[in-house]
Design an enzyme around this catalytic site. Structure first.
Site: not given
Ligand code: UT7
Length: 337
Positions: A115, A262, A292
């Site tokens: 990134c 980014h 992204n």
């Molecule tokens: O460019 C490289 C650098 N990367 C980044 O900067 C990414 C940084 N991180 C993020 O943007 C976020 O962490 C994500 C968008 C990847 C994920 O969002 P989050 O709010 O941190 O969600 P989470 O990983 O804590 O997951 C919350 C819930 C989980 O379900 P439970 O365990 O609460 O039941 C996941 O399984 O959301 C679920 N989940 C989804 N649900 C529907 C994860 N991905 C999805 C999805 N659709 N695509």
């Protein structure tokens, strides 16, 4: 003294728009979840029936940038290609792009900084120009993510985020006493957190880089990410590195006309703007349309910000920043001549 001046920009995305609703059909996700958690509405993916590499997207973006700079390919004396998704294991996409441009001896350097590839590339271009090693540099960030994503519910946290695309800039060394060009850069890496965002296989460190007995749909063949950790790291490290670059450039945050971060998650960039107490219009977003695109995201955003006249007039100051796999993070400040 020579200053590194951005002469032009270009961008290219493949033709297939993949909406959140399209993803709902193949994995357990929802448009609502994706938009709320990331801001993404759609992304572009290459045609899955053809062969399109990062260098092909980079080639299209480069042609636009070269035309806008009024350069021919022969004018380029150095190519820098930033990508985490090179066309093939080796040689690098910079070499493949060089050949597509009809060149046969221009040096080409690949940068694997994910990134922050564009930030590392811009700092490298600036150093090459200031040291006299090169004077007309084509810097490209290009990614094809879609052919390497886990398009099952197992990979949904990452698969909904990534898009394909490329951005290119022509950078020229210009002799001027004006305070202009790349004013400062601050770059960092912490390899202790490599496992927070990586694709593990194929791996040259193994006796067999495509290990026997491991099915080709094993999760290790796909990117995995500790999203919440990266999210928190970004909010902790980006303000620090922004301040570091401001101090190096001897300017204040008030003097920055636009921040182009980014495009990893709109919530990261909105929170960054709030933390820095910036007006909403001082932080540029286009993740809604492209997702992204890793090394391509900053040059694509710069291209669009300039097209929209958000930045680019003489004296305007833009700050680029980002954090991603490596981990790597950084900030570069640029002033238009
Ligand atoms: O460019 C490289 C650098 N990367 C980044 O900067 C990414 C940084 N991180 C993020 O943007 C976020 O962490 C994500 C968008 C990847 C994920 O969002 P989050 O709010 O941190 O969600 P989470 O990983 O804590 O997951 C919350 C819930 C989980 O379900 P439970 O365990 O609460 O039941 C996941 O399984 O959301 C679920 N989940 C989804 N649900 C529907 C994860 N991905 C999805 C999805 N659709 N695509």
């Amino acid at each position: 003294m020579k200053k590194s001046i951005i002469k032009s920009t270009g961008m290219f995305v493949p033709p297939n728009i993949i909406t959140n609703h399209d993803l709902e059909k193949i994995i357990d996700t929802s448009d609502e979840w994706i938009q709320q958690r990331t801001g993404i509405e759609q992304r572009y993916w290459i045609d899955q029936d053809g062969a399109t590499g990062a260098s092909d997207l980079g080639f299209e973006a480069s042609k636009i940038a070269l035309k806008a700079a009024d350069w021919t390919a022969q004018d380029i004396d150095f190519i820098i290609f930033a990508t985490l998704s090179p066309d093939i294991m080796f040689p690098g996409s910079g070499c493949l792009l060089q050949a597509k441009l009809g060149l046969d001896s221009t040096p080409a350097l690949d940068i694997r900084q994910q990134c922050t590839g564009f930030l590392y590339g811009l700092a490298t271009a600036d150093a090459y120009i200031k040291s006299g090693l090169a004077n007309k540099i084509l810097l490209v960030g290009g990614e094809v993510h879609s052919s390497g994503l886990d398009k099952t519910t197992r990979g949904r946290d990452i698969t909904v985020i990534f898009g394909d695309g490329a951005g290119a800039v022509c950078i020229e060394g210009v002799e001027t006493d004006e305070q202009a060009g790349v004013l400062s850069s601050a770059l960092h890496a912490d390899g202790n957190l490599a496992e927070a965002l990586m694709t593990e296989l194929p791996a040259s460190r193994l006796p067999l880089r495509v290990p026997e007995g491991v099915p080709t749909d094993d999760a290790r063949y796909y990117p995995v990410m500790d999203g919440p950790l990266i999210f928190k790291k970004a909010l902790r490290m980006l303000p620090k590195v922004i301040n570091e670059s401001l101090e190096k450039a001897h300017i204040s945050l008030d003097e920055i006309d636009l921040i182009i971060p980014h495009q990893a998650n709109i919530r990261i960039n909105q929170a960054l703007g709030q933390f820095l107490k910036l007006d909403d219009n001082k932080v540029f977003h286009n993740i809604q349309k492209y997702g992204n695109t890793t090394a391509a995201s900053i040059p694509m955003a710069l291209h669009e910000a300039m097209e929209q006249n958000r930045i680019g007039a003489s004296g305007d100051v833009v700050l680029f920043t980002g954090l991603g796999a490596g981990l790597t993070w950084g900030s570069v400040i640029y002033k238009f001549l």
